[in-house]
Motif scaffolding. Structure first.
Motif, PDB file in Angstrom:
ATOM      1  N   ILE A  51      75.837 -10.659  41.150  1.00 24.08           N
ATOM      2  CA  ILE A  51      74.714  -9.759  40.903  1.00 24.08           C
ATOM      3  C   ILE A  51      73.434 -10.487  41.329  1.00 24.08           C
ATOM      4  CG2 ILE A  51      73.488  -8.382  39.199  1.00 24.08           C
ATOM      5  CD1 ILE A  51      76.385  -7.502  39.711  1.00 24.08           C
ATOM      6  N   PHE A  52      72.654  -9.844  42.181  1.00 23.70           N
ATOM      7  CA  PHE A  52      71.439 -10.463  42.702  1.00 23.70           C
ATOM      8  C   PHE A  52      70.305 -10.380  41.687  1.00 23.70           C
ATOM      9  CE2 PHE A  52      73.894  -9.280  46.415  1.00 23.70           C
ATOM     10  CZ  PHE A  52      73.799 -10.413  47.205  1.00 23.70           C
ATOM     11  N   ASN A  53      69.423 -11.370  41.749  1.00 25.69           N
ATOM     12  CA  ASN A  53      68.273 -11.420  40.843  1.00 25.69           C
ATOM     13  C   ASN A  53      67.231 -10.405  41.307  1.00 25.69           C
ATOM     14  OD1 ASN A  53      66.325 -12.087  39.002  1.00 25.69           O
ATOM     15  ND2 ASN A  53      65.903 -14.116  39.829  1.00 25.69           N
ATOM     16  N   SER A  54      67.527  -9.140  41.037  1.00 31.57           N
ATOM     17  CA  SER A  54      66.673  -8.052  41.503  1.00 31.57           C
ATOM     18  C   SER A  54      66.780  -6.905  40.495  1.00 31.57           C
ATOM     19  CB  SER A  54      67.120  -7.621  42.905  1.00 31.57           C
ATOM     20  OG  SER A  54      66.268  -6.635  43.431  1.00 31.57           O
ATOM     21  N   THR A  55      66.706  -5.677  40.967  1.00 30.82           N
ATOM     22  CA  THR A  55      66.781  -4.513  40.086  1.00 30.82           C
ATOM     23  C   THR A  55      68.159  -3.869  40.180  1.00 30.82           C
ATOM     24  OG1 THR A  55      66.012  -3.020  41.820  1.00 30.82           O
ATOM     25  CG2 THR A  55      64.322  -4.080  40.443  1.00 30.82           C
ATOM     26  N   VAL A  74      67.645  -7.217  36.539  1.00 28.86           N
ATOM     27  CA  VAL A  74      68.919  -7.630  35.946  1.00 28.86           C
ATOM     28  C   VAL A  74      68.944  -9.124  35.632  1.00 28.86           C
ATOM     29  CG1 VAL A  74      70.158  -5.778  37.110  1.00 28.86           C
ATOM     30  CG2 VAL A  74      70.006  -8.025  38.196  1.00 28.86           C
ATOM     31  N   GLY A  75      67.955  -9.900  36.127  1.00 33.86           N
ATOM     32  CA  GLY A  75      67.913 -11.335  35.865  1.00 33.86           C
ATOM     33  C   GLY A  75      68.783 -12.121  36.829  1.00 33.86           C
ATOM     34  N   GLU A  76      68.672 -13.443  36.757  1.00 36.47           N
ATOM     35  CA  GLU A  76      69.459 -14.324  37.628  1.00 36.47           C
ATOM     36  C   GLU A  76      70.937 -14.130  37.369  1.00 36.47           C
ATOM     37  OE1 GLU A  76      69.829 -19.084  38.779  1.00 36.47           O
ATOM     38  OE2 GLU A  76      68.700 -18.441  37.014  1.00 36.47           O
ATOM     39  N   LEU A 102      70.774 -10.689  32.274  1.00 37.04           N
ATOM     40  CA  LEU A 102      70.230  -9.775  31.270  1.00 37.04           C
ATOM     41  C   LEU A 102      71.215  -8.661  30.922  1.00 37.04           C
ATOM     42  CD1 LEU A 102      66.547  -9.447  32.567  1.00 37.04           C
ATOM     43  CD2 LEU A 102      67.470 -11.022  30.864  1.00 37.04           C
ATOM     44  N   PHE A 103      72.333  -8.605  31.649  1.00 34.94           N
ATOM     45  CA  PHE A 103      73.380  -7.626  31.368  1.00 34.94           C
ATOM     46  C   PHE A 103      74.592  -8.330  30.777  1.00 34.94           C
ATOM     47  CE2 PHE A 103      70.673  -4.828  33.062  1.00 34.94           C
ATOM     48  CZ  PHE A 103      71.079  -3.897  34.008  1.00 34.94           C
ATOM     49  N   SER A 104      75.406  -7.588  30.055  1.00 38.19           N
ATOM     50  CA  SER A 104      76.654  -8.147  29.541  1.00 38.19           C
ATOM     51  C   SER A 104      77.651  -8.273  30.677  1.00 38.19           C
ATOM     52  CB  SER A 104      77.229  -7.243  28.453  1.00 38.19           C
ATOM     53  OG  SER A 104      77.677  -6.020  29.026  1.00 38.19           O
ATOM     54  N   GLY A 105      78.742  -9.003  30.427  1.00 42.40           N
ATOM     55  CA  GLY A 105      79.777  -9.153  31.450  1.00 42.40           C
ATOM     56  C   GLY A 105      80.341  -7.816  31.884  1.00 42.40           C
ATOM     57  N   GLY A 106      80.565  -6.929  30.916  1.00 47.12           N
ATOM     58  CA  GLY A 106      81.096  -5.612  31.245  1.00 47.12           C
ATOM     59  C   GLY A 106      80.126  -4.782  32.059  1.00 47.12           C
ATOM     60  N   GLN A 107      78.834  -4.877  31.738  1.00 46.46           N
ATOM     61  CA  GLN A 107      77.830  -4.123  32.487  1.00 46.46           C
ATOM     62  C   GLN A 107      77.708  -4.636  33.916  1.00 46.46           C
ATOM     63  OE1 GLN A 107      74.673  -4.856  29.747  1.00 46.46           O
ATOM     64  NE2 GLN A 107      74.932  -2.911  28.650  1.00 46.46           N
ATOM     65  N   ARG A 108      77.818  -5.948  34.082  1.00 41.04           N
ATOM     66  CA  ARG A 108      77.778  -6.504  35.439  1.00 41.04           C
ATOM     67  C   ARG A 108      78.967  -5.999  36.252  1.00 41.04           C
ATOM     68  NH1 ARG A 108      76.028 -11.253  32.626  1.00 41.04           N
ATOM     69  NH2 ARG A 108      78.103 -12.192  32.701  1.00 41.04           N
ATOM     70  N   GLN A 109      80.141  -5.928  35.599  1.00 40.10           N
ATOM     71  CA  GLN A 109      81.336  -5.480  36.295  1.00 40.10           C
ATOM     72  C   GLN A 109      81.214  -4.009  36.695  1.00 40.10           C
ATOM     73  OE1 GLN A 109      84.794  -6.511  34.017  1.00 40.10           O
ATOM     74  NE2 GLN A 109      85.756  -7.434  35.802  1.00 40.10           N
ATOM     75  N   ARG A 110      80.662  -3.196  35.799  1.00 34.94           N
ATOM     76  CA  ARG A 110      80.491  -1.778  36.115  1.00 34.94           C
ATOM     77  C   ARG A 110      79.438  -1.575  37.205  1.00 34.94           C
ATOM     78  NH1 ARG A 110      79.776   0.721  30.226  1.00 34.94           N
ATOM     79  NH2 ARG A 110      79.580  -1.485  29.654  1.00 34.94           N
ATOM     80  N   LEU A 111      78.422  -2.422  37.209  1.00 34.63           N
ATOM     81  CA  LEU A 111      77.413  -2.344  38.264  1.00 34.63           C
ATOM     82  C   LEU A 111      78.045  -2.633  39.624  1.00 34.63           C
ATOM     83  CD1 LEU A 111      74.402  -1.943  38.877  1.00 34.63           C
ATOM     84  CD2 LEU A 111      74.073  -4.398  38.518  1.00 34.63           C
ATOM     85  N   ALA A 112      78.931  -3.633  39.656  1.00 32.25           N
ATOM     86  CA  ALA A 112      79.619  -3.954  40.909  1.00 32.25           C
ATOM     87  C   ALA A 112      80.557  -2.826  41.328  1.00 32.25           C
ATOM     88  CB  ALA A 112      80.405  -5.254  40.746  1.00 32.25           C
ATOM     89  N   LEU A 113      81.211  -2.199  40.375  1.00 30.42           N
ATOM     90  CA  LEU A 113      82.073  -1.058  40.689  1.00 30.42           C
ATOM     91  C   LEU A 113      81.257   0.102  41.262  1.00 30.42           C
ATOM     92  CD1 LEU A 113      84.569  -0.939  37.690  1.00 30.42           C
ATOM     93  CD2 LEU A 113      85.168  -1.096  40.103  1.00 30.42           C
ATOM     94  N   ALA A 114      80.107   0.350  40.647  1.00 26.69           N
ATOM     95  CA  ALA A 114      79.243   1.426  41.147  1.00 26.69           C
ATOM     96  C   ALA A 114      78.785   1.123  42.565  1.00 26.69           C
ATOM     97  CB  ALA A 114      78.041   1.585  40.222  1.00 26.69           C
TER      98      ALA A 114
END
Length: 532
Positions: A410-414, A454-456, A460-472
């Motif tokens: 996850i990139f340190n962006s939005t 989302v932070g470095e 700033l996201f949980s592990g599950g949220q990061r995974q769902r972001l990548a899926l999206a």
């Protein structure tokens, strides 16, 4: 290679060259005016003395203005060339295959773009300008010496050879140590970054002193190398200074002989000494400066700037994959002596939903890495659309297939930037992908919505949220084949089922879903279950 950057910024560099010639001409003219002033004093001609003094002042004011413009333009041109170099390195990197890119650590590439470019600025671009200054000063000063007597030119050229030759003795040693400095910089960045990235772990085990140990260990190696670099550079300078002083004294002595022989005026001794000093100072430093310029050549070679066309361009021109059936015959993979994937055969006609299950270490992730084109040295056969996978261009494969890693980056962006990666997607498509990955409600709750940072590394996201972001991010692109590696292992059962429901319902997509927790609710909905 280095000179190509001067050609690509030829406009500003031609202007710089004109100013260099102008400043050198004014400097030589000032030296000649000194002789006229002395002759005026000897002749006790006040008017001439004042006249030449005013001219001398005008020359030095003009010289000062030239120097200001010259060094300001150095800065502008150097940064333009540095940006071009960084772009060329980036172009080379983005054109590399997965295997070629991962031959080096990412921190090494960062060191290329920062430390190495800074070194090339200092020892490459800056020194080319110094060479131009020295060449202009030498040529114009020799021309000025000719106005006094031809023998001064002969003497100057002979002594110049000595002045220029001596520093070349240490050229090869300087080239070697410069390469060592950049290698030590890379090692420092890799080693210290590794400790910094693991700081939380070290803190938990009360081992944060490893940071100091790492900085000290790598820092000492850099320090020793830079001391050696300075030592060699000093040797070259000392040799040049010795030759320079000797040459100046001989020139002044010969001018004195010409004065006694009434061949030139007494005032000439001021001018010839000054002009000869320009020549010898330039030539004394020419050797070390050229050494420094040549020493950056190995840096430019290691970037592989002649690499084939970048990946972005390849992906636009690559012939698309025309079929999406996946077939494997005795597919296997080994890591050295260790088996990474036991021989495996399967047929997945398009579109198929297949779950890949098995104990840890049986090769689930290895299988997906092979299908994603990351591992080409597999055994057996695997085809896509009837074509052997290793023969399919990577760019064409990427058009058809997407691999979602079990630890997505996850990139340190939005949120928006992490989804689009700079591409232009309609808002409706973005929200559809977020809904499919069971992340839409969370994003709606954020005050900044899609523009929420989302932070470095997504901290700033949980592990599950990061995974769902990548899926999206993957679902947004509607690839024909989707490889998901443990894509729901950090999700609650309800969220995992919601995500599975979505991709299982995709009518025009093959999905290979690696999981260690195959939910009973969806087990029967998979067309195949591949057990490793």
């Amino acid at each position: 290679m280095l000179i190509s950057y001067f050609r690509r910024t030829w406009g500003i560099n031609v202007l710089i060259l004109i100013i260099i010639v102008g400043s050198s001409t004014l400097q030589a003219t000032s030296a000649i005016l000194n002789s006229f002033m002395l002759n005026s004093l000897i002749q006790r001609d006040l008017h001439q003395f004042i006249f030449y003094t005013v001219l001398l002042l005008a020359c030095w004011l003009g010289f000062t203005g030239c120097i200001f413009c010259q060094y300001y333009l150095y800065g502008v041109a150097t940064q333009r060339m540095s940006l071009l170099l960084r772009q060329d390195i980036a172009r080379s990197l983005q054109g590399r295959s997965y295997a070629a890119f991962h031959k080096q650590e990412s921190d090494t590439y960062a060191s290329w773009l920062m430390n190495d470019v800074a070194l090339i600025e200092e020892q490459g671009f800056a020194n080319v300008y110094k060479v131009a200054e020295m060449a202009a000063a030498t040529i114009i000063s020799i021309g000025a010496l000719f106005t006094y007597h031809w023998s001064l030119i002969v003497l100057t050229l002979v002594l110049s050879l000595l002045t220029a030759f001596l520093p070349q003795v240490v050229h090869k040693k300087l080239q070697v140590v410069n390469l060592q400095v950049t290698q030590r910089n890379e090692a420092f960045l890799n080693g210290v970054s590794d400790v910094l990235k693991g700081f939380d772990t070290l803190l938990a085990f009360q081992k944060t002193q490893r940071l100091m140990q790492s900085v000290t260990r790598y820092g000492q190696k850099i320090a020793a190398c830079k001391v050696e670099q300075k030592k060699i550079a000093t040797e070259a300078t000392a040799l040049g200074v010795a030759a320079n002083i000797t040459s100046q004294l001989l020139t002044s002595g010969w001018t004195g002989v010409l004065v006694f022989e009434h061949i030139t005026s007494t005032g000439a001794i001021l001018s010839t000494g000054s002009l000869a000093s320009n020549v010898y100072n330039s030539l004394a430093n020419l050797g070390p400066t050229l050494n420094a310029v040549r020493a950056v050549a190995p840096l430019l070679k290691k970037y592989d700037l002649a690499f084939p066309a970048p990946a972005a361009a390849d992906s636009l021109s690559a012939t698309p994959v025309t079929g999406f059936d996946l077939t494997a015959q005795h597919l296997s993979y080994t890591f050295g002596e260790k088996s990474g994937l036991a021989p495996l055969s399967f047929q997945l006609p398009f579109p198929t939903k297949a779950a890949v299950i098995g104990d840890s270490g049986t090769g689930k992730s290895t299988l997906l890495n092979i299908l994603a084109g990351k591992l080409a040295d597999y055994g057996g056969s695997v085809t896509i659309g009837g074509c052997e996978l290793r023969t399919v261009p990577e760019a064409a494969l990427r058009q058809a297939l997407l691999y979602v890693d079990q630890i997505p980056y996850i990139f340190n962006s939005t949120i928006r930037d992490n989804l689009t990666l700079g591409d232009d997607f309609p808002a409706a498509a973005i929200w559809q992908a977020l809904t499919a990955s069971d992340l839409a409600d969370f994003v709606h709750q954020q005050p900044q919505g899609l523009d929420t940072p989302v932070g470095e590394k997504g901290r700033l996201f949980s592990g599950g949220q990061r995974q769902r972001l990548a899926l999206a991010r993957g679902l947004l692109r509607h690839k024909k084949i989707l490889l998901i590696d443990e894509g729901t292992n950090s999700l609650s059962k309800a969220s995992a089922l919601a995500v599975e429901d979505n991709f299982l319902a995709q009518p025009d997509m093959t999905v290979l879903f690696v999981t260690h927790q195959l939910h009973a609710e969806n087990k029967e909905r998979f067309d195949q279950i591949i057990s490793l």
